[in-house]
Design a protein around this motif. Structure first.
Motif, PDB file in Angstrom:
ATOM      1  N   LYS A 111      10.005  25.430  -9.163  1.00 14.40           N
ATOM      2  CA  LYS A 111      10.899  24.760 -10.104  1.00 14.40           C
ATOM      3  C   LYS A 111      10.318  23.443 -10.562  1.00 14.40           C
ATOM      4  O   LYS A 111       9.431  22.938  -9.862  1.00 14.40           O
ATOM      5  CB  LYS A 111      12.299  24.542  -9.500  1.00 14.40           C
ATOM      6  CG  LYS A 111      12.331  24.089  -8.057  1.00 14.40           C
ATOM      7  CD  LYS A 111      11.599  22.844  -7.635  1.00 14.40           C
ATOM      8  CE  LYS A 111      11.877  21.550  -8.334  1.00 14.40           C
ATOM      9  NZ  LYS A 111      11.031  20.426  -7.826  1.00 14.40           N
ATOM     10  N   TYR A 142      20.267  13.079  -5.796  1.00 15.48           N
ATOM     11  CA  TYR A 142      19.008  13.380  -5.106  1.00 15.48           C
ATOM     12  C   TYR A 142      18.146  12.120  -5.162  1.00 15.48           C
ATOM     13  O   TYR A 142      17.656  11.741  -6.236  1.00 15.48           O
ATOM     14  CB  TYR A 142      18.306  14.560  -5.783  1.00 15.48           C
ATOM     15  CG  TYR A 142      17.285  15.260  -4.888  1.00 15.48           C
ATOM     16  CD1 TYR A 142      16.547  14.561  -3.932  1.00 15.48           C
ATOM     17  CD2 TYR A 142      17.053  16.622  -5.001  1.00 15.48           C
ATOM     18  CE1 TYR A 142      15.631  15.198  -3.112  1.00 15.48           C
ATOM     19  CE2 TYR A 142      16.130  17.274  -4.186  1.00 15.48           C
ATOM     20  CZ  TYR A 142      15.423  16.549  -3.245  1.00 15.48           C
ATOM     21  OH  TYR A 142      14.505  17.180  -2.435  1.00 15.48           O
ATOM     22  N   GLN A 162      14.966   9.678  -3.805  1.00 13.28           N
ATOM     23  CA  GLN A 162      13.678   9.465  -3.137  1.00 13.28           C
ATOM     24  C   GLN A 162      13.209   8.048  -3.487  1.00 13.28           C
ATOM     25  O   GLN A 162      13.765   7.406  -4.390  1.00 13.28           O
ATOM     26  CB  GLN A 162      12.640  10.489  -3.613  1.00 13.28           C
ATOM     27  CG  GLN A 162      13.015  11.931  -3.281  1.00 13.28           C
ATOM     28  CD  GLN A 162      11.932  12.936  -3.646  1.00 13.28           C
ATOM     29  OE1 GLN A 162      11.042  12.657  -4.440  1.00 13.28           O
ATOM     30  NE2 GLN A 162      12.024  14.142  -3.086  1.00 13.28           N
ATOM     31  N   TRP A 208       9.505   7.138  -3.414  1.00  9.31           N
ATOM     32  CA  TRP A 208       8.040   7.077  -3.358  1.00  9.31           C
ATOM     33  C   TRP A 208       7.399   6.357  -4.533  1.00  9.31           C
ATOM     34  O   TRP A 208       6.202   6.101  -4.523  1.00  9.31           O
ATOM     35  CB  TRP A 208       7.434   8.471  -3.188  1.00  9.31           C
ATOM     36  CG  TRP A 208       7.832   9.486  -4.214  1.00  9.31           C
ATOM     37  CD1 TRP A 208       9.044  10.099  -4.319  1.00  9.31           C
ATOM     38  CD2 TRP A 208       7.034  10.023  -5.270  1.00  9.31           C
ATOM     39  NE1 TRP A 208       9.050  10.981  -5.376  1.00  9.31           N
ATOM     40  CE2 TRP A 208       7.830  10.964  -5.969  1.00  9.31           C
ATOM     41  CE3 TRP A 208       5.720   9.822  -5.695  1.00  9.31           C
ATOM     42  CZ2 TRP A 208       7.367  11.679  -7.072  1.00  9.31           C
ATOM     43  CZ3 TRP A 208       5.253  10.546  -6.795  1.00  9.31           C
ATOM     44  CH2 TRP A 208       6.070  11.457  -7.468  1.00  9.31           C
ATOM     45  N   ARG A 266       2.911  14.265 -12.025  1.00  8.75           N
ATOM     46  CA  ARG A 266       4.374  14.261 -12.092  1.00  8.75           C
ATOM     47  C   ARG A 266       4.922  13.127 -12.964  1.00  8.75           C
ATOM     48  O   ARG A 266       6.118  13.047 -13.210  1.00  8.75           O
ATOM     49  CB  ARG A 266       4.959  14.116 -10.687  1.00  8.75           C
ATOM     50  CG  ARG A 266       4.794  15.354  -9.826  1.00  8.75           C
ATOM     51  CD  ARG A 266       5.252  15.063  -8.404  1.00  8.75           C
ATOM     52  NE  ARG A 266       4.904  16.118  -7.482  1.00  8.75           N
ATOM     53  CZ  ARG A 266       5.602  17.238  -7.295  1.00  8.75           C
ATOM     54  NH1 ARG A 266       6.720  17.423  -7.967  1.00  8.75           N
ATOM     55  NH2 ARG A 266       5.207  18.149  -6.455  1.00  8.75           N
ATOM     56  N   LEU A 278      13.787  16.678  -9.390  1.00 11.97           N
ATOM     57  CA  LEU A 278      14.883  16.583  -8.408  1.00 11.97           C
ATOM     58  C   LEU A 278      16.198  17.087  -8.991  1.00 11.97           C
ATOM     59  O   LEU A 278      16.942  17.836  -8.346  1.00 11.97           O
ATOM     60  CB  LEU A 278      15.036  15.124  -7.952  1.00 11.97           C
ATOM     61  CG  LEU A 278      13.746  14.477  -7.419  1.00 11.97           C
ATOM     62  CD1 LEU A 278      13.983  13.020  -7.049  1.00 11.97           C
ATOM     63  CD2 LEU A 278      13.216  15.251  -6.218  1.00 11.97           C
ATOM     64  N   TRP A 297      13.624  21.909   7.063  1.00 11.61           N
ATOM     65  CA  TRP A 297      13.346  22.093   5.635  1.00 11.61           C
ATOM     66  C   TRP A 297      12.499  23.336   5.390  1.00 11.61           C
ATOM     67  O   TRP A 297      12.735  24.092   4.454  1.00 11.61           O
ATOM     68  CB  TRP A 297      12.637  20.821   5.165  1.00 11.61           C
ATOM     69  CG  TRP A 297      12.286  20.756   3.742  1.00 11.61           C
ATOM     70  CD1 TRP A 297      13.127  20.430   2.705  1.00 11.61           C
ATOM     71  CD2 TRP A 297      11.001  20.988   3.161  1.00 11.61           C
ATOM     72  NE1 TRP A 297      12.447  20.452   1.526  1.00 11.61           N
ATOM     73  CE2 TRP A 297      11.132  20.791   1.777  1.00 11.61           C
ATOM     74  CE3 TRP A 297       9.752  21.341   3.669  1.00 11.61           C
ATOM     75  CZ2 TRP A 297      10.071  20.937   0.888  1.00 11.61           C
ATOM     76  CZ3 TRP A 297       8.682  21.489   2.793  1.00 11.61           C
ATOM     77  CH2 TRP A 297       8.857  21.291   1.425  1.00 11.61           C
TER      78      TRP A 297
HETATM   79  C1  SOE Z   1       9.218  15.748  -5.029  1.00 13.91           C
HETATM   80  O1  SOE Z   1       8.879  14.684  -4.252  1.00 13.91           O
HETATM   81  C2  SOE Z   1       9.607  16.959  -4.207  1.00 13.91           C
HETATM   82  O2  SOE Z   1       8.490  17.389  -3.493  1.00 13.91           O
HETATM   83  C3  SOE Z   1      10.081  18.080  -5.103  1.00 13.91           C
HETATM   84  O3  SOE Z   1       9.077  18.501  -5.983  1.00 13.91           O
HETATM   85  C4  SOE Z   1      10.594  19.214  -4.266  1.00 13.91           C
HETATM   86  O4  SOE Z   1      11.125  20.222  -5.077  1.00 13.91           O
HETATM   87  C5  SOE Z   1      11.669  18.690  -3.324  1.00 13.91           C
HETATM   88  O5  SOE Z   1      12.133  19.737  -2.508  1.00 13.91           O
HETATM   89  C6  SOE Z   1      11.138  17.590  -2.482  1.00 13.91           C
HETATM   90  O6  SOE Z   1      10.631  16.594  -3.305  1.00 13.91           O
END
Ligand code: SOE
Length: 378
Positions: free
Chosen positions: A104, A161, A163, A165, A176, A190, A327
């Motif tokens: 995805k 969602y 993150q 980073w 990305r 995400l 996971w």
């Molecule tokens: C991005 O950091 C990522 O790796 C996504 O691409 C994944 O789909 C997700 O499950 C975890 O985060």
């Protein structure tokens, strides 16, 4: 296929997702003995040295640098490459009658996603999109509760969602962050997961997302490219969003809010879904993926249910009750379902058609951001 009993798998992509799926393929015969036999046949990529190392580590028999030559040699094609290489190889495989499992989001653009959906519709083999969070036991359990009416009429849906980073402005540039290759940023990477999960969980009851208002934000608009000596060689533009938010309304009038960010300081991979209905509520957090918080009946507060019993979805394949999953198990579950569909000739969900519908929502969020107004979905 070298014999009628074994599916030869060709996998394009050998980094993060290549490893996650190769691990799943290796685990299948041990934990899901009724899964079809598979052979990790060919690993496909461009950098021959890195590819050879990965093939060794992931247990592939051979490598190839050209996906076109591999399609005729395998029974199933996995497309785990960057988003901009999802369409052509997947369509070519489907046109050749080879089942495809694609990471995805389905494609960087809605137009590419439509071509992939059409190729899948014309093929007589499964075409699946790897939305792995559908295969978390607690998410399956949540769906059972919703489908059984335990939450009553659904009024609110909230999906986030988070993150972090990219919060460091010196974090390196990657594909990305490039619109041509990724299509979008946090939204597609995400948000696609969130939109898929929400549609999976509630849309049979609420109807589809009917209209929405979306906003995208890019906080750092260029990033360094580092040389092997660790010094900055150049800066490249960031042409995707770092974060998105959206307000959504479903056909039945239920409402929701969605959000994703790569700048949420302290949050590494924090995907949460909350749903409120007339009779109850539930909360799921990927950081506690063996649990579901449920509020139903006359309870005054949420009860945290451990979804690790042997009759919980997929759990009996693993360990005794209470021996938690992680996971990586979500990839084993989705590979089991997809390959069983391939071997049995059955349907697989999420299909390319379903992943296209997710892409319609992502595209509408981008349109809404550009237009600065609410968008009605087709
Ligand atoms: C991005 O950091 C990522 O790796 C996504 O691409 C994944 O789909 C997700 O499950 C975890 O985060």
């Amino acid at each position: 296929m070298s014999d009628t009993e074994t599916l030869d798998i060709g996998v394009l992509g050998y980094r993060f997702m290549g490893k996650a799926h190769a691990n799943a393929l290796a685990r299948l015969p041990m934990f899901f003995p009724d899964a079809p036999n598979v052979r990790r046949h060919t690993l496909i990529g461009r950098d021959e040295d890195a590819l050879a190392d990965a093939a060794d580590q992931f247990g592939f028999e051979q490598t190839a640098t050209d996906w076109e030559t591999v399609i005729d040699d395998v029974d199933v094609f996995y497309n785990l490459g960057p988003n901009h290489v999802h369409a052509e190889p997947s369509i070519a495989a489907l046109d050749a009658g080879v089942p495809v499992f694609c990471e995805k989001p389905l494609a960087p653009t809605l137009a590419d996603a439509a071509r992939m959906r059409d190729a899948a519709a014309n093929a007589e083999v499964p075409a699946g999109c790897a939305f792995n969070y559908r295969f978390v036991p607690a998410i399956r359990y949540a769906k059972q509760l919703i489908d059984a009416g335990e939450l009553g009429d659904i009024h609110h849906v909230r999906g986030r969602y988070l993150q972090d980073w990219l919060v460091d402005p010196e974090a390196p540039w990657a594909w990305r962050m490039d619109n041509e290759r990724a299509g979008s940023g946090a939204l597609g990477d995400l948000g696609a997961h969130t939109v898929d999960l929400i549609r999976f969980l509630v849309c049979e009851h609420t109807g589809e997302i009917d209209r929405l208002s979306g906003q995208l934000q890019t906080f750092v608009d260029e990033r360094p490219v580092y040389g092997t000596d660790g010094t900055i060689k150049e800066h490249r533009p960031v042409t995707v969003d770092d974060a998105y938010t959206a307000q959504i309304e479903f056909e039945n009038g239920a409402v929701g809010s969605l959000e994703a960010s790569r700048f949420a300081t302290g949050h590494k991979n924090d995907h949460t879904i909350e749903i409120h209905g007339s009779e109850g509520s539930l909360k799921f957090s990927l950081e506690r993926l063996n649990e579901l918080s449920v509020l139903t009946g006359t309870n005054r507060g949420y009860e945290t249910v451990l979804v690790t019993d042997e009759d919980d979805p997929y759990v009996d394949a693993w360990w005794p009750p209470g021996h938690v999953l992680g996971w990586e198990h979500t990839f084993v579950h989705e590979n089991y379902e997809f390959l069983s569909a391939v071997a049995g000739g059955g349907p697989f969900e999420p299909s390319f058609a379903t992943a296209y519908d997710v892409q319609v929502v992502l595209d509408a969020i981008e349109q809404s951001d550009s237009a600065g107004e609410w968008i009605s979905l087709p």
